[in-house]
Motif scaffolding. Structure first.
Motif, PDB file in Angstrom:
ATOM      1  N   ALA A 422      51.627   2.656 -13.067  1.00 12.40           N
ATOM      2  CA  ALA A 422      51.258   1.276 -12.726  1.00 12.40           C
ATOM      3  C   ALA A 422      52.086   0.784 -11.536  1.00 12.40           C
ATOM      4  CB  ALA A 422      51.465   0.369 -13.940  1.00 12.40           C
ATOM      5  N   GLY A 423      53.391   1.071 -11.566  1.00 12.83           N
ATOM      6  CA  GLY A 423      54.252   0.654 -10.462  1.00 12.83           C
ATOM      7  C   GLY A 423      53.791   1.244  -9.141  1.00 12.83           C
ATOM      8  N   ILE A 424      53.509   2.538  -9.142  1.00 11.55           N
ATOM      9  CA  ILE A 424      53.089   3.212  -7.907  1.00 11.55           C
ATOM     10  C   ILE A 424      51.772   2.624  -7.395  1.00 11.55           C
ATOM     11  CG2 ILE A 424      52.282   5.414  -6.943  1.00 11.55           C
ATOM     12  CD1 ILE A 424      54.297   6.789  -8.880  1.00 11.55           C
ATOM     13  N   VAL A 425      50.827   2.438  -8.326  1.00  9.37           N
ATOM     14  CA  VAL A 425      49.514   1.919  -7.912  1.00  9.37           C
ATOM     15  C   VAL A 425      49.651   0.526  -7.299  1.00  9.37           C
ATOM     16  CG1 VAL A 425      47.295   1.072  -8.784  1.00  9.37           C
ATOM     17  CG2 VAL A 425      48.162   3.307  -9.511  1.00  9.37           C
ATOM     18  N   VAL A 426      50.428  -0.353  -7.950  1.00  8.66           N
ATOM     19  CA  VAL A 426      50.587  -1.715  -7.441  1.00  8.66           C
ATOM     20  C   VAL A 426      51.286  -1.697  -6.078  1.00  8.66           C
ATOM     21  CG1 VAL A 426      51.850  -3.883  -7.810  1.00  8.66           C
ATOM     22  CG2 VAL A 426      50.520  -2.870  -9.666  1.00  8.66           C
ATOM     23  N   GLY A 427      52.363  -0.909  -5.963  1.00  7.36           N
ATOM     24  CA  GLY A 427      53.090  -0.831  -4.699  1.00  7.36           C
ATOM     25  C   GLY A 427      52.197  -0.366  -3.559  1.00  7.36           C
ATOM     26  N   VAL A 428      51.465   0.720  -3.800  1.00  7.74           N
ATOM     27  CA  VAL A 428      50.600   1.270  -2.765  1.00  7.74           C
ATOM     28  C   VAL A 428      49.488   0.286  -2.409  1.00  7.74           C
ATOM     29  CG1 VAL A 428      48.891   3.079  -2.329  1.00  7.74           C
ATOM     30  CG2 VAL A 428      51.136   3.676  -3.240  1.00  7.74           C
ATOM     31  N   ALA A 429      48.956  -0.391  -3.427  1.00  2.16           N
ATOM     32  CA  ALA A 429      47.880  -1.353  -3.169  1.00  2.16           C
ATOM     33  C   ALA A 429      48.383  -2.473  -2.261  1.00  2.16           C
ATOM     34  CB  ALA A 429      47.358  -1.924  -4.485  1.00  2.16           C
ATOM     35  N   ILE A 430      49.616  -2.943  -2.503  1.00  2.00           N
ATOM     36  CA  ILE A 430      50.146  -4.032  -1.675  1.00  2.00           C
ATOM     37  C   ILE A 430      50.375  -3.559  -0.232  1.00  2.00           C
ATOM     38  CG2 ILE A 430      52.136  -5.568  -1.340  1.00  2.00           C
ATOM     39  CD1 ILE A 430      52.330  -5.797  -4.363  1.00  2.00           C
ATOM     40  N   VAL A 431      50.927  -2.352  -0.078  1.00  2.00           N
ATOM     41  CA  VAL A 431      51.112  -1.809   1.275  1.00  2.00           C
ATOM     42  C   VAL A 431      49.763  -1.710   1.979  1.00  2.00           C
ATOM     43  CG1 VAL A 431      51.790   0.218   2.617  1.00  2.00           C
ATOM     44  CG2 VAL A 431      53.195  -0.520   0.703  1.00  2.00           C
ATOM     45  N   ALA A 432      48.774  -1.181   1.258  1.00  4.74           N
ATOM     46  CA  ALA A 432      47.444  -1.012   1.856  1.00  4.74           C
ATOM     47  C   ALA A 432      46.875  -2.360   2.254  1.00  4.74           C
ATOM     48  CB  ALA A 432      46.511  -0.302   0.873  1.00  4.74           C
ATOM     49  N   ALA A 433      47.030  -3.371   1.378  1.00  2.00           N
ATOM     50  CA  ALA A 433      46.491  -4.694   1.671  1.00  2.00           C
ATOM     51  C   ALA A 433      47.133  -5.271   2.934  1.00  2.00           C
ATOM     52  CB  ALA A 433      46.706  -5.631   0.487  1.00  2.00           C
ATOM     53  N   PHE A 434      48.461  -5.162   3.033  1.00  2.00           N
ATOM     54  CA  PHE A 434      49.154  -5.660   4.226  1.00  2.00           C
ATOM     55  C   PHE A 434      48.690  -4.913   5.475  1.00  2.00           C
ATOM     56  CE2 PHE A 434      52.686  -7.521   1.579  1.00  2.00           C
ATOM     57  CZ  PHE A 434      52.638  -8.783   2.133  1.00  2.00           C
ATOM     58  N   THR A 435      48.584  -3.568   5.359  1.00  2.00           N
ATOM     59  CA  THR A 435      48.245  -2.769   6.533  1.00  2.00           C
ATOM     60  C   THR A 435      46.821  -3.041   7.003  1.00  2.00           C
ATOM     61  OG1 THR A 435      49.652  -1.075   5.579  1.00  2.00           O
ATOM     62  CG2 THR A 435      48.347  -0.437   7.481  1.00  2.00           C
ATOM     63  N   VAL A 436      45.886  -3.060   6.045  1.00  2.00           N
ATOM     64  CA  VAL A 436      44.484  -3.224   6.419  1.00  2.00           C
ATOM     65  C   VAL A 436      44.220  -4.612   6.989  1.00  2.00           C
ATOM     66  CG1 VAL A 436      42.122  -3.314   5.511  1.00  2.00           C
ATOM     67  CG2 VAL A 436      43.677  -1.476   4.813  1.00  2.00           C
ATOM     68  N   SER A 437      44.819  -5.646   6.349  1.00  2.00           N
ATOM     69  CA  SER A 437      44.531  -7.004   6.812  1.00  2.00           C
ATOM     70  C   SER A 437      45.420  -7.405   7.986  1.00  2.00           C
ATOM     71  CB  SER A 437      44.741  -7.994   5.654  1.00  2.00           C
ATOM     72  OG  SER A 437      46.120  -8.030   5.323  1.00  2.00           O
ATOM     73  N   GLY A 438      46.469  -6.623   8.224  1.00  2.00           N
ATOM     74  CA  GLY A 438      47.386  -6.979   9.308  1.00  2.00           C
ATOM     75  C   GLY A 438      48.190  -8.233   9.000  1.00  2.00           C
ATOM     76  N   ALA A 439      48.221  -8.627   7.703  1.00  2.00           N
ATOM     77  CA  ALA A 439      48.944  -9.844   7.326  1.00  2.00           C
ATOM     78  C   ALA A 439      50.452  -9.621   7.395  1.00  2.00           C
ATOM     79  CB  ALA A 439      48.551 -10.258   5.910  1.00  2.00           C
ATOM     80  N   THR A 440      51.201 -10.693   7.579  1.00  2.00           N
ATOM     81  CA  THR A 440      52.655 -10.623   7.534  1.00  2.00           C
ATOM     82  C   THR A 440      53.130 -11.697   6.563  1.00  2.00           C
ATOM     83  OG1 THR A 440      52.807 -12.221   9.321  1.00  2.00           O
ATOM     84  CG2 THR A 440      52.909  -9.885   9.933  1.00  2.00           C
TER      85      THR A 440
END
Lengths: 492, 64
Positions: A422-440
């Motif tokens: 669960a930890g890995i999935v959540v962490g990776v999902a957040i990185v992906a969300a930041f990267t794809v949306s370009g959000a800061t």
């Protein structure tokens, strides 16, 4: 054309070395991927140092000194802190890997948590993180070949040619080839970088101090960390994140397995920080380019080292620099390809089809090498960024494996499989969300104080990862306790 | 927690702390802006500290 011939000759020597390294050995999967676990200090050192001197250092490090100035110093720090950590971490990893005869990073998670499914998850995260890393090596190859040919060979052609050489080389020789080429690469890069780092500032400015003063006068504040953006809090969070991620790269993780004994790591930990000092000369070259070849914007900063070289030296020497550069892409590139292919064959395919024999896994791994190479090629041509930002994205992803890995080494079981996953999935999902949306963070939460806004977004993902890991581990444990409760109350 | 484990914390403090209080160009040391000199000094110190840890660590003492 002279320059290009020298580059081609270097590649040829590397391939010959790699093919020779294979002679007289039966290339089963263990030989191919971890060298039969028989490497002494020097080879392990070279494989680990392969991590320090990649295209990223050579073109990206100078590119960052050129484009960003002060923030580039983070590159010096994260490696040093990773080596401190390695003193205690790597012997523990190695002991476990040897006892369980592990071949890949995913094997570690599979064995520790007794869960092939977690191994599949870790493989997929690893392969996804390796793609940007491979892309940056391919971009580097393309830049070098195209620049040393004076632009006569187009960028696209040189990337494709480089990829073909890389894939062929990996399939033939496996990790022994990489170790041998790594030796050639490290000698060449050492000589070239030290020479450039000393010669360029002296030639153009008369000295290091004079160069830095000139830069400081032309661009005040360039040599330190800015108050906003890449501020001290960015620096600290990025250094920590990269240090945690350092050995989480699947290829670095399995390079650990190649060692003959655990003392190798402790000895290397002492020497590797000094080896990092070469980075200083990379920075010098990049800083010299700031005033000598100004005007390279954004990802073109990665060209700065080769531009100043072409401007300063005869073509044959440009070829030597280019040759060293190609090797810095070839060695890590080959490790990455090999690792990704081994994990996909062993930890994903075989879990789906348990009847697959060792030999079939070995064959499949070799077949997958060109497949992974083609995927990376696709991303190289579709989507581009500077070399360092590609690396930082990969780091944010692999770091998500760190908490579960470290906690699994504890004597008591502090984290269970569901929690880790669960930890890995959540962490990776957040990185992906930041990267794809370009959000800061600054964009999402403008009310935060500046130091928090500047945190590397990978840290946010890491914190969420640890929280989820802890909470899910606790809940799933309590769940088990509750299920047990009724019988207890009956007996009471 | 042995002394040698605590020693390992020093480079972390030196480098990360340096991002705040060494973040300036003046004074130049050996021709390097102060922040670069600071980080570099800690890279060298990291090696020295790890060498001390290596010496103190009984795991490295048994002859092989």
């Amino acid at each position: 054309m002279t320059a290009l011939l020298v580059v081609a000759a270097t590649v040829l020597v590397a391939v010959v070395l790699a093919v020779r390294a294979r002679r007289g050995r039966d290339m089963n999967l263990e030989q191919w991927s971890v060298g039969g676990r028989g490497f002494g200090s020097i080879f392990v050192f070279l494989l680990m140092a392969g991590e320090i001197y990649t295209t990223f250092t050579f073109l990206g490090g100078s590119g960052w000194a050129y484009g960003k100035g002060g923030p580039a110093f983070y590159i010096l720090c994260y490696g040093s802190l990773a080596f401190v950590m390695s003193y205690w971490l790597l012997p523990a990893l190695w002991r476990y890997a040897k006892r369980k005869e592990l071949l890949s990073q995913a094997d570690f998670f599979t064995a520790k948590f007794d869960s092939p499914a977690l191994g599949v998850l870790v493989s997929l995260v690893g392969v996804v993180a390796l793609v940007p890393y491979l892309v940056l090596q391919l971009k580097g190859l393309g830049i070098i070949v195209s620049e040393t040919s004076g632009g006569r060979i187009p960028y696209a052609v040189s990337i494709i040619a480089g990829t073909v050489v890389l894939a062929a080389y990996v399939t033939i020789s496996g990790v022994r080839g990489s170790a041998w080429t790594a030796a050639l690469k490290d000698v060449m890069i050492l000589v070239v970088v030290v020479f450039l780092g000393i010669y360029l500032p002296l030639h153009y400015f008369g000295g290091f101090g004079a160069m830095f003063h000139a830069i400081d006068a032309a661009k005040p504040g360039f040599l330190t960390l800015p108050a906003k953006g890449m501020s001290p809090s960015w620096f600290v969070s990025t250094v920590l994140l990269s240090a945690f991620g350092f050995y989480m790269w699947p290829h670095s993780f399995s390079a650990v397995y190649t060692a003959r004994d655990e003392r190798v790591f402790r000895r290397n930990a002492v020497v590797l920080p000094l080896y990092q000092l070469i980075l200083l000369f990379v920075f010098f070259a990049g800083f010299a380019a700031v005033l000598v070849v100004p005007g390279l914007k954004g990802s073109d900063g990665d060209l700065s080292l080769l531009r100043i070289t072409t401007k300063t030296f005869d073509p044959w020497f440009v070829g030597v620099v280019g040759g060293a550069g190609v090797l810095t892409a070839l060695v890590p590139g080959s490790l990455i390809l090999m690792t990704a292919a081994t994990m996909l064959a062993k930890n994903v395919y075989r879990v789906a089809r348990p009847a697959t024999s060792d030999r079939q896994v070995g064959v499949l791994a070799k077949i997958l090498v060109p497949v992974v190479a083609v995927v990376a090629l696709y991303f190289t041509f579709n989507g581009g960024d500077t070399i360092v930002s590609l690396l930082l994205m990969g780091y944010s992803l692999v770091t998500q494996l760190f908490p579960a890995m470290v906690l699994s080494l504890c004597r008591r079981r502090v984290v269970n499989t569901v929690g880790a996953a669960a930890g890995i999935v959540v962490g990776v999902a957040i990185v992906a969300a930041f990267t794809v949306s370009g959000a800061t963070l600054a964009g999402l939460a403008p009310w935060l104080p500046q130091p928090l806004k500047d945190l590397n977004t990978g840290v946010v993902a890491l914190v969420a990862n640890v929280l989820v890991l802890g909470v899910v581990t606790m809940i799933t444990r309590r769940h088990r306790a509750v299920r047990g409760a009724p019988t207890e109350s009956v007996t009471a | 927690m042995r002394l040698r484990h605590l020693l390992g914390v020093l480079p972390v403090l030196g480098m990360l702390g340096g991002a705040w209080f060494a973040d300036r160009t003046e004074p130049y040391v050996l021709g390097l802006p102060f922040i670069l000199f600071w980080m570099l000094a800690w890279v060298v110190l990291t090696s020295v500290i790890l060498a001390v840890i290596y010496k103190l660590d009984p795991a490295n003492r048994s002859g092989e």
